[in-house]
Design a protein around this motif. Structure first.
Motif, PDB file in Angstrom:
ATOM      1  N   GLU A  27     -21.158  20.401 -56.310  1.00  0.00           N
ATOM      2  CA  GLU A  27     -20.747  20.986 -57.574  1.00  0.00           C
ATOM      3  C   GLU A  27     -19.702  22.086 -57.357  1.00  0.00           C
ATOM      4  OE1 GLU A  27     -24.512  20.622 -60.629  1.00  0.00           O
ATOM      5  OE2 GLU A  27     -24.341  22.437 -59.409  1.00  0.00           O
ATOM      6  N   HIS A  89     -21.325  12.894 -65.055  1.00  0.00           N
ATOM      7  CA  HIS A  89     -21.905  12.324 -63.828  1.00  0.00           C
ATOM      8  C   HIS A  89     -22.284  10.882 -64.126  1.00  0.00           C
ATOM      9  CE1 HIS A  89     -24.167  12.132 -60.048  1.00  0.00           C
ATOM     10  NE2 HIS A  89     -25.123  11.519 -60.733  1.00  0.00           N
ATOM     11  N   THR A  90     -22.171  10.027 -63.126  1.00  0.00           N
ATOM     12  CA  THR A  90     -22.689   8.662 -63.229  1.00  0.00           C
ATOM     13  C   THR A  90     -23.467   8.333 -61.972  1.00  0.00           C
ATOM     14  OG1 THR A  90     -20.647   7.753 -62.303  1.00  0.00           O
ATOM     15  CG2 THR A  90     -20.803   7.860 -64.712  1.00  0.00           C
ATOM     16  N   ASP A 126     -20.030  18.600 -61.710  1.00  0.00           N
ATOM     17  CA  ASP A 126     -19.974  17.692 -60.569  1.00  0.00           C
ATOM     18  C   ASP A 126     -18.518  17.646 -60.118  1.00  0.00           C
ATOM     19  OD1 ASP A 126     -19.723  15.390 -58.936  1.00  0.00           O
ATOM     20  OD2 ASP A 126     -21.384  14.397 -59.950  1.00  0.00           O
TER      21      ASP A 126
END
Length: 327
Positions: A27, A89-90, A126
């Protein structure tokens, strides 16, 4: 840090003072310079989207400076100006992520909805989902590009090669997209709230060939229409406005119920499509286009503590273009 926090949907945001957050591995921490106010934020605050994480800091059209970096982050340095968007995010391993459709990820995180967003002085992100902005000179003017611009761009791609393009709801997204479409040589037809002369004037000033109320039909059928206003009744209206084989693209994350309509206005191979979220590839492509197309945003700025006022003004349509919080 300071943040405007939603504790319960349907209630005003509360100003809170919190410890500065510390980035976890992977991050970055960003000092927020500007965060635009999106209609999606309004849907979150008003409880029109299901199961938001509360308490939550809304805001996902963020521009700021990285001031702290977590372990394992490479390619980004302290002092880098970046943008942060809705898709935060994924998972990277579901069938959508592995096939180039990460916007449909089965396990996503969304900025300002499932992770804290930019209605604050600092935000964590992220590192794989931030976008360097080396050419950004005006954070407030750039912030609306991070959702209104990106979603508009994805909508335009889904509209295909339409030459005569209708835009329903001439707000933050449409006033950016109109400029991109004109740069591409398309003809723009702007549909606003009936009687909204100011929005119509803005559309015409940005090169629209025609501007009028959403209850009107164009003199000639459109090749495609994009609906940004969260009004389901505009779907049959737009279907009536497009030619045979034309497309109607719904660009919002939420819309009121679509009323019953006769099959004949969908027949003749008209298509009704929706747009969901965005991909990082969308953002990278669009941000390259912005300087080439000479995109200029129209913004009204508010202090961070005025977030509730900005949301109320958006709800009531009291400004043109986009609202932007400047901490």
């Amino acid at each position: 840090m300071k943040a405007m926090v939603l504790h319960q949907t349907g209630q005003p945001l509360r100003l809170e003072v919190r410890p500065d957050p510390m980035p976890s591995p992977g991050e970055v921490r960003v000092k927020v310079e500007a965060c635009a106010v999106c209609r999606t934020d309004l849907h979150v605050v008003d409880g029109e989207l299901p199961d938001p994480r509360t308490p939550i800091v809304p805001g996902h059209e963020i521009v700021g400076i990285i001031d702290r970096i977590g372990k394992g982050v490479t390619g980004l340095g302290i002092g880098t100006r970046v943008g942060i968007a809705w898709l935060g995010h994924t998972c990277g391993h579901c069938s959508y992520c592995t096939s180039g459709h990460e916007n449909l990820c089965d396990e996503p995180a969304f900025t300002g909805y499932s992770r804290d967003g930019g209605f604050a002085t600092h935000v964590l992100a992220d590192a794989a989902f931030v976008f360097p902005l080396p050419r950004c000179e005006d954070p407030a003017a750039t912030a609306p590009l991070m959702c209104a611009g990106l979603i508009g761009w994805r909508c335009l791609r889904m509209a295909g090669d339409a030459q005569r393009l209708g835009l329903y709801g001439f707000g933050a997204a449409a006033h950016i997209l109109a400029q991109v479409a004109r740069w591409q040589g398309r003809d723009i037809f702007a549909f606003t709230r009936p009687g909204d002369v100011n929005a119509q004037k803005l559309a015409l000033s940005l090169g629209a060939a025609w501007a009028g109320g959403s209850d009107e039909l164009p003199a000639q059928p459109l090749d495609a229409a994009i609906i940004f206003a969260p009004v389901g009744a505009l779907v049959p209206q737009a279907l009536r406005a497009v030619r045979k084989g034309g497309k109607v693209v719904c660009g919002g994350i939420h819309m009121s119920d679509i009323p019953q309509f006769p099959y004949r206005i969908l027949w003749e191979e008209r298509q009704l499509l929706s747009v969901a979220n965005l991909t990082r590839a969308d953002a990278e492509t669009f941000l390259e286009i912005v300087p080439k197309a000479g995109i200029r945003t129209t913004v009204t700025t508010y202090a961070l503590e005025q977030a509730n006022e900005a949301l109320a003004d958006l709800r009531a349509g009291r400004f043109q273009g986009a609202a932007v919080l400047v901490p």
